[in-house]
Structures are given as structure tokens and as C-alpha cells.
Design an enzyme around this catalytic site. Structure first.
Site, PDB file in Angstrom:
ATOM      1  N   GLY A   1       0.826  -1.194   0.000  1.00  0.00           N
ATOM      2  CA  GLY A   1       0.000   0.000   0.000  1.00  0.00           C
ATOM      3  C   GLY A   1       0.864   1.250   0.000  1.00  0.00           C
ATOM      4  O   GLY A   1       2.100   1.195   0.074  1.00  0.00           O
TER       5      GLY A   1
ATOM      6  N   GLU B   1       3.974   0.379  -4.386  1.00  0.00           N
ATOM      7  CA  GLU B   1       3.795   1.706  -4.974  1.00  0.00           C
ATOM      8  C   GLU B   1       5.078   2.534  -4.813  1.00  0.00           C
ATOM      9  O   GLU B   1       5.221   3.223  -3.806  1.00  0.00           O
ATOM     10  CB  GLU B   1       2.603   2.401  -4.317  1.00  0.00           C
TER      11      GLU B   1
ATOM     12  N   MET C   1      -4.942   0.308 -10.693  1.00  0.00           N
ATOM     13  CA  MET C   1      -5.514   1.348  -9.834  1.00  0.00           C
ATOM     14  C   MET C   1      -5.925   2.576 -10.643  1.00  0.00           C
ATOM     15  O   MET C   1      -5.291   3.640 -10.602  1.00  0.00           O
ATOM     16  CB  MET C   1      -4.521   1.698  -8.726  1.00  0.00           C
TER      17      MET C   1
END
Length: 612
Positions: A344, A386, A452
Site C-alpha cells: 500500500g 507503490e 488502480m
């Protein structure tokens, strides 16, 4: 994935110990005669869905009296005794021991007695011992070893009333004679082969099957692993969800300020309309996968009205918290698969170290996913890095091939029986984040990508221009070329990623600005609009009434109210996006995250209806 917000841990009050240590309470009784002269058999006498009643029967099959008896067995993690009668029952972890009362220890030859208990969970007993010996009264032959455990049975051809079971053979130094098939711990058949079809079952019902081998001297070996079976039909079967993936993220920290729990998936109707859940997030520390908030994940106690099963957690059960609630959810909705997502926005900084030794990282992840306390909860792992070889909260410089190397190690470690997926950037710009890593090469090791396709624009650019944060397509005046779903999906396909391995992302929230003077996109702003938990972000369930949509652009909605400007998806725009995803041949859709939806799950419903 969205920024992880910690809303605080809860202090846990210590419990007063109600039972003395196991070793102080329980000692194996010395049997008055050999263990081969008595038997212990188990039966589940009642099952009310949220719990069950079990009964053990001890019988003296010998020629001399027994002066005492002790029955031992193992329950799988998550199954426990909550109360008992006619025996003193104690536990050490998942191992349970029942010892006779002062008034019922003596058993004359041929006599039998029973003791019972109430239990929680769905497991069946295994590894039974009576006074230290075999529970079936089989002989112990000097120089003849007992057989090994057969393989865990596999279930096939499941109908409303029957199931076919098959298992790999046990081994024995003198040969296998036959196998006992146990349903919910009670023997239902003895067969000479390694398969059995059980019939006469009840539709829409959960069963647990194990197998035990017997050698030519009638010695029994350990019981196999248990296989759960849910017969078709009945009233609890979820409606069909089609062949597309419908995945939602469940946030670990949502149980705090958001007061969102696994049971909300049931009460909203969402559980019957999804196929997968990503549990977010595990951390990445020291090159390893780690559990983040143990209180929320494994310790938080739920009352009966708060839990999926309707059964209250007890202070001494092996597993509580979100993991146990997910276990209960899977028992109610067997079609749902749960993946543990690591990383995340906040926790991606550890992937660089993980990429330096991908094999060690993968091994640590599998060991954590397969922890015996919750091994049955998870069906796979999701990596939310990420971003590899690019910048997110921190910048990674591990190189173009690091992501591919990491995913290859994960697939090698987890094998084909687990799902291995990744949430990835949707930056479709030329030379952007999709170009920074080998997403095409890595896709061969993954079941799918969660692309995403949201957070393209927002009040992180405080002065605007206002723009939809999740545009499906480009449009005239878009602030950055390539920042839209269609361009991202097209770029990934051009790198060799199969369409069916791409899931379209949906945000269950909006992004907004304040100080805006025009309703149409492209206006200037003075900062982030107020949000419940974070400025510039608000849940759909709030925005749908506080700032209703006033227009659409590029396949998504926007809203202008007062001097605030928001963009978010509605059931109508989600329906259009799902049609687009099907036309593109995509594998389905996913969303961030459940708690942003309405109490009746209208956004999940839109995804489900749109993909069916």
C-alpha cells in the site's frame, strides 16, 4: 492504493486466569487395563449453525474393570469447547483433554458412558487417544508400526445430497487393510480403496471429512487433514456471480473510527455479490512480510450480535478479530476467496529491501499466510508495491526487472494452489510508471493485476484545475495525457499483459476541492474540500446526499455544490464502466474499499449487475 490512515490501537485489558495451567490440571491416568481394552467414539449430536454439541462415548471392551479414563484429541484452530458436562475438559492450544469425574471413572467390562460439550467453530476432532492408546481399541503389535495418515481428501461432484471423496494412500510397513471415512468426526464408512461417495446429505449444509487408515493388524494411524464441504441447494447458497472477478478491499483499520466490520459485508448484501476480498494491509519490514495490527487482525473480541456467525468470541479462543470473522464469512459464503495484501501507499518502502532477496521475502510471506492459527483464512497473496523503480511515498531504485523477479519468487514459493496478484499503477502516460517496470514480463507469474484506475487528479494539486479523479477515457482539457483508464489498459495490453489478467479499478469515494467558482471541470481552487477523515477525500455514501452529482465527463460523475467541486463514481457510471470492461475482455473489476459504500451496498450491486 489509498493512503493508509491509522486511527489508533485499542488497549486490551488483561484477563484473570480462570483455569490453572494445563500441566497442573491434567495428567494421563494410568489405565487399569491396556488401552486396547476400551474405545472412545465421537458424534456431533446437534449443529445450530453458530455452534454445535459434541458427545464422546467411552466403552470398556475388555475383561477387567477400568478405574479411570482420559480422552485426548486435537481440534483445528478456530474450533473450541465452550462448556462441558460429565467430564473435566481442559486445553493446551488446540489440544483438548477430558478426564473422568470422581463419580464416573469406573467402567465394568462391557459398560459404557458418555460425556458431552458445547463447541464453537466448524472443525472435527482428530488424533484421538484413550488412556494414551488408540481410541478404536485396535491392538498394538510389537514390531509392527501403525500406518501413516492418508492424504487430505479432495471433494468433487458435490450435489444437494452427495459428495465424492478421494485421497492419497497411507503407507505401512505390513500393508494397509482399509480406511475409515469420518464425517464431522463420526465414522460413516469403511472402504478398501481410496475413494468414497457419501450420500443422504442435507442441501445447503456444511460438513467436514477426514480419513483414517487401518493396517493388516487392525492398528489405526493418525487422521488425515480435514476437508470442508458445502452441499449445494438450500437457502444459504449465494446467487451466481458470473465468471468475472469482483474484488473488494477490506481495510484492517476500518474497525476503529469507521466502525466497519466483516459482518457489514453480510448486512449490506455485498457478500453475496463478490468473489474475492483483499485484506489490507500487511507490512513489509526487514525484507519480510509482517502482520501489522494484531489487535484488529487476531485479538479483537466480537459479541454475538457483532459477529458473522452470531456466536460471541470467548477470551481463550485461539483466534479472534478480523481473521476469525473472515473465517466465519467464508463458511457462510464458500465461493469467496480471501487474499492478504501487503504494502500500500504507506508500507511500500520495504519492497526495495525485499527485492534484494526475493526468495527470502517470498518464503516469509508464505510462512505468515500459512500460520496455523489462520492458514484456512487466506487463499492467496496480493502485492501492492507503490511503485517499483519509481516514486510513491518514497522512491525506489531497484531497477526495471525487480518487480518481475519478485513476482517470480512469489509464484515459485506459493505454487499453483494459491492466488498471487498485484495492485499496480495506472499511469498510462508516455515514460510514466507503467514504463518503469517489467509489468509485461511479470504478468506470467500472476493471476491478475488490480489496475488502480483512480486518484489521477485531486486536491494534492491544491489550486486545481478541477478534474475527475477516475476518468474512464481521455477528454478535451485533461490535465495530463495518459491519466485515464483506457490509456492505462491499452498500454498494459501493448506490453503483453492478457486482457483477462486486468481488473478495472473503482473508487468508492470522491476527491474534491474548495474555493471553486465554476461547475464544469477545469476550474481553479483554493485547496482541498473538507472530508470526514481527510481533507479532499469523502466516501460515496456521504457525497451522494451532501453533494449530488451535477454532471458527467469521461465516463465518471462530478458534483458542484456551494464552492466545493467533487468527482466520484455513481451506480450509473459504474454500470457503464463495467460494460466497457466486458467489451475490453477484462477479467473483472475491483474497488477500494467496502466502507465507502452505502449500508445497502449499492455500488457493489452496480459492479455485480454490470459484470453479470
Amino acid at each position: 492504493m489509498r493512503l493508509r490512515r491509522r486511527l489508533g490501537h485499542r488497549a486490551i485489558a488483561g484477563f484473570t486466569t480462570l483455569l490453572l495451567p494445563f500441566a497442573a490440571l491434567v495428567g494421563l491416568a494410568s489405565p487399569a487395563s491396556a488401552a486396547t481394552s476400551a474405545t472412545a467414539t465421537y458424534a456431533k449430536t446437534q449443529d445450530w449453525g453458530t455452534g454445535f454439541e459434541g458427545k464422546w462415548t467411552v466403552k470398556n471392551t475388555g475383561t477387567t474393570a477400568l478405574s479411570s479414563w482420559t480422552v485426548e484429541w486435537d481440534f483445528p484452530s478456530g474450533t473450541s469447547v465452550t462448556s462441558a458436562w460429565d467430564a473435566d475438559v481442559t486445553s493446551s492450544g488446540t489440544h483438548w483433554t477430558a478426564k473422568n469425574k470422581s463419580w464416573n471413572g469406573t467402567l465394568a467390562p462391557g459398560a459404557s458412558l458418555s460425556f458431552g460439550f458445547n463447541g464453537a467453530g466448524a472443525g472435527s476432532p482428530s488424533n484421538c487417544k484413550l488412556n494414551g492408546g488408540s481410541c478404536d481399541g485396535g491392538p498394538t503389535v510389537p514390531g509392527d508400526s501403525a500406518p501413516s495418515a492418508p492424504g487430505k481428501p479432495t471433494a468433487s461432484d458435490i450435489t444437494n445430497t452427495s459428495v465424492k471423496l478421494a485421497w492419497s494412500a497411507a503407507t505401512d510397513d505390513k500393508g494397509i487393510k482399509n480406511y475409515d471415512v469420518l464425517r464431522d468426526g463420526a465414522k460413516v464408512a469403511t472402504v478398501t480403496g481410496t475413494s468414497y461417495s457419501d450420500t443422504g446429505l442435507t442441501a445447503g449444509t456444511d460438513y467436514s471429512y477426514t480419513v483414517q487408515a487401518r493396517d493388516t493388524a487392525d492398528q489405526t494411524g493418525p487422521v488425515s487433514g480435514a476437508t470442508a464441504v458445502h452441499t449445494t441447494g438450500g437457502t444459504t447458497d449465494p446467487p451466481p456471480t458470473g465468471d468475472k472477478v469482483k474484488l473488494g478491499y477490506f481495510t484492517e483499520w476500518g474497525v476503529y473510527g469507521r466502525n466497519y466490520h466483516v459482518k457489514n459485508l453480510v448486512s449490506s448484501g455485498s457478500a453475496s455479490k463478490i468473489t474475492h476480498i483483499n485484506y489490507a494491509f500487511g507490512n513489509v519490514k526487514g525484507g519480510k512480510c509482517t502482520l501489522d495490527d494484531s489487535y484488529a487482525a487476531t485479538d479483537k473480541a466480537y459479541t454475538a450480535d457483532q459477529s458473522v456467525s452470531g456466536t460471541a468470541d470467548t477470551w481463550d479462543q485461539p483466534l479472534r478479530g478480523n481473521f476469525n470473522q473472515l473465517r466465519q464469512l467464508k463458511a457462510k459464503y464458500p465461493n469467496i476467496k480471501v487474499l492478504w495484501s501487503f504494502g500500500g501507499w504507506t508500507y511500500s518502502g520495504g519492497f526495495g529491501e525485499a527485492a534484494a532477496n526475493p526468495a527470502a521475502f517470498a518464503a516469509s510471506c508464505k510462512a505468515l499466510v500459512e500460520d496455523p492459527r489462520w492458514a484456512d483464512v487466506f487463499d492467496g497473496i496480493d502485492i501492492d508495491w507503490e511503485y517499483p523503480n519509481a516514486c510513491g511515498l518514497t522512491c525506489d531504485t531497484s531497477g526495471f526487472s525487480s518487480f518481475k523477479t519478485l513476482t517470480q519468487a512469489l509464484r515459485t514459493e506459493f505454487g499453483s494452489n494459491y492466488l498471487v496478484t498485484a495492485a499496480i499503477t495506472a499511469d498510462g502516460s508516455s515514460g510514466g510508471k507503467i514504463d518503469a517496470a517489467d509489468y509485461g514480463g511479470a504478468s506470467q507469474y500472476l493471476d491478475w493485476y488490480n489496475v488502480m484506475t483512480y486518484d489521477y487528479f485531486g486536491a494534492f494539486n491544491a489550486q486545481g484545475p478541477t478534474a475527475p479523479h477516475s476518468p474512464l477515457t481521455s477528454y478535451s482539457g485533461i490535465p495530463t495525457a495518459g491519466f485515464n483508464s483506457a490509456d492505462a489498459i491499452a498500454k498494459l495490453k501493448s506490453k503483453g499483459v492478457a486482457s483477462k489478467k486486468l481488473l478495472l479499478g473503482i473508487g468508492f469515494y470522491g476527491r474534491g476541492w474548495t474555493g471553486v467558482t465554476q461547475a464544469a471541470p477545469g476550474g481553479s481552487a483554493t485547496g482541498a474540500a473538507p472530508g470526514t477523515y481527510e481533507a479532499g477525500i469523502e466516501d460515496y455514501k456521504i457525497l451522494k446526499t451532501s453533494c449530488p452529482a451535477t454532471g458527467t465527463i469521461a465516463g465518471t460523475a462530478y458534483a458542484y455544490c456551494g464552492n466545493n467541486w467533487w468527482s466520484y463514481d455513481t451506480p450509473a457510471t459504474i454500470g457503464s464502466k463495467m460494460t466497457w470492461a466486458k467489451n475490453q475482455g477484462l477479467g473483472g473489476a475491483f474497488f477500494w474499499e467496502f466502507s465507502g459504500d452505502t449500508t445497502n451496498g449499492e455500488l457493489v450491486t452496480a459492479i455485480n449487475n454490470g459484470l453479470n
